[in-house]
Scaffold this active site. Structure first.
Site, mmCIF file in Angstrom:
data_model
loop_
_atom_site.group_PDB
_atom_site.id
_atom_site.type_symbol
_atom_site.label_atom_id
_atom_site.label_comp_id
_atom_site.label_asym_id
_atom_site.label_seq_id
_atom_site.Cartn_x
_atom_site.Cartn_y
_atom_site.Cartn_z
ATOM 1 C CB CYS A 67 -0.818 0.058 0.582
ATOM 2 S SG CYS A 67 -0.191 0.001 3.211
ATOM 3 C CG ASP A 194 -7.560 2.214 1.607
ATOM 4 O OD1 ASP A 194 -6.755 1.823 1.349
ATOM 5 O OD2 ASP A 194 -7.694 2.363 3.266
ATOM 6 C CG HIS A 196 -5.865 -1.680 1.344
ATOM 7 N ND1 HIS A 196 -5.705 -0.584 2.363
ATOM 8 C CD2 HIS A 196 -4.458 -2.460 1.771
ATOM 9 C CE1 HIS A 196 -4.309 -0.655 2.660
ATOM 10 N NE2 HIS A 196 -3.642 -1.579 2.490
#
Length: 235
Positions: A67, A194, A196
């Site tokens: 990430c 984010d 992810h």
């Protein structure tokens, strides 16, 4: 091959099988999470264009540890676009190139290239400084600290630089981008980007539905992780 490593030819991939989404931060207004605006409400966003890099977006499987690399790639795309490059995809470093850069400056041993080792704020600083001659100001937010007290620093940053901010924590899944700040009275929210997301996002709304783009109250951040906030110093 040792456990925890991947072929370096896979790490080198910079071929994106689909167009990466751009400027996803412009999609979500503070009203989606923050209370209604009042006379003391202010909203600031990242200025300029950038691409949303996420887990596996180049065909390389890095979910679970990559990430920070992906967020670093998004920040790199903001820098590249701000400087007027017409080939952003090719100019943004691959995971292998990030790892090679960190090894070349002597911060990690050569075994780091091809590993699943995560990176943090210092590696982000060194990579951006080495590849783009852009330094970062780093703010350390300790466990259980009140992120709200840093709102004035973030406000000034978005006013002066308008960059894409990176947050790195002490957990593998704690890295994320910050592309906006909303202050309503004494409440402070950050616009989280984010990385992810696994698969091909069909729309920005799909990212919102998955929680990959969200307004998050500052009280919801620092509990299980500390954070280092990286502020790229490029006007």
């Amino acid at each position: 091959m040792e456990e925890g490593t991947v072929p370096t030819n896979q790490l080198s991939r910079k071929c994106y099988p689909y167009p990466l989404l751009s400027n996803v931060h412009r999609y979500l207004s503070p009203s989606s999470k923050a209370p209604e605006a009042d006379c003391r409400s202010y909203t600031f966003y990242t200025k300029g264009d950038w691409l949303y890099f996420h887990d596996g977006c180049d065909g390389f499987k890095d979910n679970g540890w990559g990430c920070a690399y992906r967020t670093l790639q998004s920040v790199s795309s903001w820098i590249v676009n701000k400087r007027g490059s017409s080939d952003c995809d090719a100019t943004v470093p691959s995971i292998k190139e990030i790892q090679q850069t960190i090894v070349q400056i002597g911060y990690r041993d050569k075994e780091f290239v091809g590993s699943h080792d995560s990176i943090g704020a210092i590696e982000v600083f060194y990579t951006l400084d080495t590849l783009y001659d852009v330094v970062c100001k780093i703010i350390h937010v300790a466990h259980h600290d009140n992120l709200k007290k840093y709102a004035s620093i973030l406000k000034k940053y978005f006013e002066d630089y308008g960059g894409l901010v990176m947050m790195c924590g002490d957990k593998k899944d704690a890295s994320k981008g910050i592309a906006g700040l909303h202050i309503s009275g004494n409440q402070v929210y950050l616009l989280v980007i984010d990385p992810h997301f696994v698969g091909v996002p069909k729309s920005v709304q799909e990212l919102v539905d998955h929680g990959c783009i969200r307004w998050q109250h500052t009280s919801e951040f620092v509990d299980s992780s500390f954070y280092n906030i990286c502020l790229p110093q490029l006007k």
